[in-house]
Design a protein around this motif. Structure first.
Motif, PDB file in Angstrom:
ATOM      1  N   CYS A 108       0.808  -1.235   0.000  1.00  0.00           N
ATOM      2  CA  CYS A 108       0.000   0.000   0.000  1.00  0.00           C
ATOM      3  C   CYS A 108       0.832   1.272   0.000  1.00  0.00           C
ATOM      4  CB  CYS A 108      -0.942   0.039   1.202  1.00  0.00           C
ATOM      5  SG  CYS A 108      -2.011  -1.399   1.397  1.00  0.00           S
ATOM      6  N   GLN A 111      -0.532   4.612  -1.619  1.00  0.00           N
ATOM      7  CA  GLN A 111      -1.562   5.368  -0.916  1.00  0.00           C
ATOM      8  C   GLN A 111      -1.045   5.950   0.405  1.00  0.00           C
ATOM      9  OE1 GLN A 111      -4.526   6.164  -2.291  1.00  0.00           O
ATOM     10  NE2 GLN A 111      -3.693   5.116  -4.085  1.00  0.00           N
ATOM     11  N   ILE A 112      -0.153   5.245   1.072  1.00  0.00           N
ATOM     12  CA  ILE A 112       0.415   5.746   2.319  1.00  0.00           C
ATOM     13  C   ILE A 112       1.191   7.031   2.074  1.00  0.00           C
ATOM     14  CG2 ILE A 112       2.059   5.234   4.178  1.00  0.00           C
ATOM     15  CD1 ILE A 112       1.328   2.266   3.723  1.00  0.00           C
ATOM     16  N   LYS A 114       0.784   9.038  -0.612  1.00  0.00           N
ATOM     17  CA  LYS A 114       0.076   9.889  -1.574  1.00  0.00           C
ATOM     18  C   LYS A 114       0.076  11.359  -1.167  1.00  0.00           C
ATOM     19  CE  LYS A 114      -4.244   9.977  -4.217  1.00  0.00           C
ATOM     20  NZ  LYS A 114      -5.553   9.306  -4.404  1.00  0.00           N
ATOM     21  N   TYR A 161      -5.116  -4.508   0.180  1.00  0.00           N
ATOM     22  CA  TYR A 161      -4.994  -3.164  -0.387  1.00  0.00           C
ATOM     23  C   TYR A 161      -6.325  -2.423  -0.350  1.00  0.00           C
ATOM     24  CZ  TYR A 161      -3.794   0.499  -3.758  1.00  0.00           C
ATOM     25  OH  TYR A 161      -3.568   1.710  -4.372  1.00  0.00           O
ATOM     26  N   TYR A 164      -7.344  -1.404   3.405  1.00  0.00           N
ATOM     27  CA  TYR A 164      -6.557  -0.402   4.113  1.00  0.00           C
ATOM     28  C   TYR A 164      -6.389   0.911   3.344  1.00  0.00           C
ATOM     29  CZ  TYR A 164      -5.495  -3.835   7.663  1.00  0.00           C
ATOM     30  OH  TYR A 164      -5.610  -4.759   8.681  1.00  0.00           O
ATOM     31  N   THR A 165      -6.779   0.953   2.082  1.00  0.00           N
ATOM     32  CA  THR A 165      -6.630   2.194   1.318  1.00  0.00           C
ATOM     33  C   THR A 165      -7.955   2.770   0.831  1.00  0.00           C
ATOM     34  OG1 THR A 165      -6.452   1.139  -0.865  1.00  0.00           O
ATOM     35  CG2 THR A 165      -4.419   1.343   0.436  1.00  0.00           C
TER      36      THR A 165
END
Length: 201
Positions: A108, A111-112, A114, A161, A164-165
């Protein structure tokens, strides 16, 4: 995006994403994080690398996930081990993001990081038959066994994914760039990504 760029590589199982990530990091002179991320995240966390690997990119105890951003370090020991692995991995990814010049495979990272604005998110895919041949040869499996492993691994990665995103794993809109490794080959994809990184820097 600047010089502190991080390339995040999502990948279908058997598409060569890990090999592409390693070669890309070597070409760029970037740090490479895959299992090394688990090793670093385990330090000082009270979790062994074996435990980190056991729950790596696997969704478990999803009902506790809302607690990730609200649990203090002193309270973590009360959480399920599977969730603690998620927390320490995500923290490690944020540390890597601040340093930049890194290639991170999965977990991920796109996204973490981003909101930091320094991540180029990539997804590597290939036709199923191509992946079956690759997994079968690499792992000495029958085609039926390889197909089953591909299906199960992709399902686990997608569930992890997506949960959590709140994004959709493998969907083109989720990433900056999606590349077919079956069409372009491993080295061809590395060349494409080097061009993309150059444009972002």
């Amino acid at each position: 995006m600047g010089k502190n760029l991080v390339v995040s590589i999502g990948r279908q199982y058997g598409s060569g994403g890990r090999e592409i990530g390693k070669k890309l990091a070597e070409r760029l002179g970037y740090d490479y994080y895959d299992t090394l991320l688990l090793e670093n995240a385990s330090k000082g966390s009270g979790l062994s690398e074996e435990v980190m690997a056991k729950y790596d990119e696997k969704l478990a105890n999803k009902w506790f996930s809302a607690s990730i951003g609200m649990v203090s370090a002193s309270e973590r020991h009360m959480l399920p081990v599977s969730l603690r692995t998620v927390i320490v991995q995500f923290e490690e990814i944020r540390k890597i993001g601040k340093q930049g010049r890194a290639v991170i495979v999965g977990r991920c990272a796109d996204q973490i990081l981003k909101e930091q604005g320094n991540v180029l998110s990539v997804f590597i895919h290939a036709e199923t038959e191509h992946r079956i041949r690759r997994v079968s040869e690499r792992n000495h499996l029958s085609e039926a066994e390889a197909k089953k492993r591909i299906r199960n691994t992709d399902k686990e990665r997608a569930a992890y994914y997506n949960y959590y995103t709140d994004m959709e794993w493998g969907k083109t809109e989720t990433y900056h760039l999606c590349v077919d490794s079956g069409l372009f080959g491993i080295d061809g994809v590395v060349n494409i990504l080097c061009e993309a990184v150059g444009a972002c820097e």
